[in-house]
Design a protein around this motif. Sequence first.
Motif, short mmCIF file in Angstrom:
data_model
loop_
_atom_site.label_atom_id
_atom_site.label_comp_id
_atom_site.label_asym_id
_atom_site.label_seq_id
_atom_site.Cartn_x
_atom_site.Cartn_y
_atom_site.Cartn_z
N GLN A 6 0.82 -1.20 0.00
CA GLN A 6 0.00 0.00 0.00
C GLN A 6 0.86 1.25 0.00
OE1 GLN A 6 -3.25 -0.03 2.76
NE2 GLN A 6 -3.26 2.19 2.92
N GLU A 7 1.97 1.22 0.74
CA GLU A 7 2.88 2.34 0.77
C GLU A 7 4.24 1.86 1.28
OE1 GLU A 7 1.19 5.35 3.29
OE2 GLU A 7 1.38 4.16 5.08
N ILE A 8 5.24 2.64 0.98
CA ILE A 8 6.59 2.41 1.49
C ILE A 8 6.90 3.56 2.41
CG2 ILE A 8 9.04 2.21 0.89
CD1 ILE A 8 8.07 1.09 -1.85
N VAL A 9 7.31 3.25 3.65
CA VAL A 9 7.51 4.27 4.66
C VAL A 9 9.00 4.41 4.96
CG1 VAL A 9 6.95 5.01 7.01
CG2 VAL A 9 5.26 3.72 5.67
N PHE A 10 9.48 5.64 4.92
CA PHE A 10 10.85 5.97 5.28
C PHE A 10 10.87 6.57 6.68
CE2 PHE A 10 10.93 5.99 0.73
CZ PHE A 10 12.25 5.79 0.33
N ALA A 58 22.03 5.00 10.61
CA ALA A 58 23.35 4.59 11.07
C ALA A 58 24.06 3.64 10.10
CB ALA A 58 23.24 3.94 12.44
N VAL A 59 23.32 2.86 9.33
CA VAL A 59 23.94 1.86 8.45
C VAL A 59 23.27 1.88 7.09
CG1 VAL A 59 24.59 0.35 10.38
CG2 VAL A 59 22.40 0.03 9.25
N LYS A 60 23.82 1.09 6.18
CA LYS A 60 23.26 0.97 4.83
C LYS A 60 21.82 0.44 4.89
CE LYS A 60 24.32 -1.23 0.39
NZ LYS A 60 22.95 -1.59 0.10
N ASN A 61 20.98 0.95 4.00
CA ASN A 61 19.60 0.46 3.92
C ASN A 61 19.59 -1.03 3.60
OD1 ASN A 61 19.16 3.23 3.90
ND2 ASN A 61 17.82 3.20 2.13
N ARG A 62 18.63 -1.74 4.13
CA ARG A 62 18.42 -3.13 3.77
C ARG A 62 17.47 -3.23 2.58
NH1 ARG A 62 19.81 -7.11 7.79
NH2 ARG A 62 19.15 -8.47 6.12
N LEU A 63 16.83 -2.13 2.23
CA LEU A 63 15.91 -2.05 1.11
C LEU A 63 16.14 -0.71 0.44
CD1 LEU A 63 13.02 -3.12 -0.14
CD2 LEU A 63 12.12 -1.33 1.34
N HIS A 64 16.12 -0.68 -0.90
CA HIS A 64 16.24 0.60 -1.59
C HIS A 64 15.39 0.58 -2.84
CE1 HIS A 64 19.41 -1.61 -3.85
NE2 HIS A 64 18.99 -0.86 -4.84
N LEU A 65 15.11 1.75 -3.37
CA LEU A 65 14.33 1.88 -4.61
C LEU A 65 15.26 1.94 -5.80
CD1 LEU A 65 11.72 4.60 -3.55
CD2 LEU A 65 11.54 2.11 -3.36
N PRO A 104 18.58 13.32 0.60
CA PRO A 104 19.14 14.29 1.55
C PRO A 104 19.38 13.75 2.97
CG PRO A 104 17.49 15.36 0.22
CD PRO A 104 17.42 13.89 -0.10
N GLU A 105 18.72 12.66 3.36
CA GLU A 105 18.95 12.08 4.69
C GLU A 105 19.84 10.84 4.63
OE1 GLU A 105 16.04 11.84 7.67
OE2 GLU A 105 15.13 13.77 7.16
N GLY A 106 20.39 10.55 3.44
CA GLY A 106 21.34 9.45 3.32
C GLY A 106 20.75 8.12 2.91
N ASN A 107 19.45 8.05 2.62
CA ASN A 107 18.85 6.80 2.17
C ASN A 107 19.31 6.48 0.76
OD1 ASN A 107 16.99 6.37 4.48
ND2 ASN A 107 16.14 8.30 3.76
N GLU A 108 19.80 5.26 0.56
CA GLU A 108 20.28 4.86 -0.77
C GLU A 108 19.13 4.59 -1.71
OE1 GLU A 108 23.28 3.71 2.32
OE2 GLU A 108 21.18 3.14 2.07
N PHE A 109 19.33 4.94 -2.98
CA PHE A 109 18.47 4.56 -4.08
C PHE A 109 19.34 4.50 -5.32
CE2 PHE A 109 18.32 9.17 -4.20
CZ PHE A 109 18.22 9.52 -5.54
#
Length: 114
Positions: A6-10, A58-65, A104-109
């Motif tokens: 339904q949605e992806i939440v960051f 703090a660490v690399k995302n376990r999920l990315h777009l 801008p907050e460091g989330n990988e994609f």
Amino acid sequence: MRARVQEIVFDCADPAALVRFWAALLGGTPVDRSPDWSYVDPPGFVRLAFQRVPEGKAVKNRLHLDVGVADPVAAADEALPLGAHRSGGLVSDEQGSFQVMRDPEGNEFCFVTE
């Protein structure tokens, strides 16, 4: 049981700022439901929501777009003024090319060739 996304939440520090980055990148109108929750409905994709949390990333995302584009280098160049950052260089193989990015907050994609 059959379910659907339904949605992806960051999790993030500043939902209002992050939703505006993703809306500029993917399209859609940012909505601030509260100071702690914002979302955007990008055309042709599920809702992306952003919730304020007290802890930082703090660490690399376990999920990315993976965001499909015609030219990952050009897409990265256009995303930089929005607040994105490159993470490494362009990677190419027989399947295509991709560029790892950070919001801008460091989330990988990734920008990936369509």
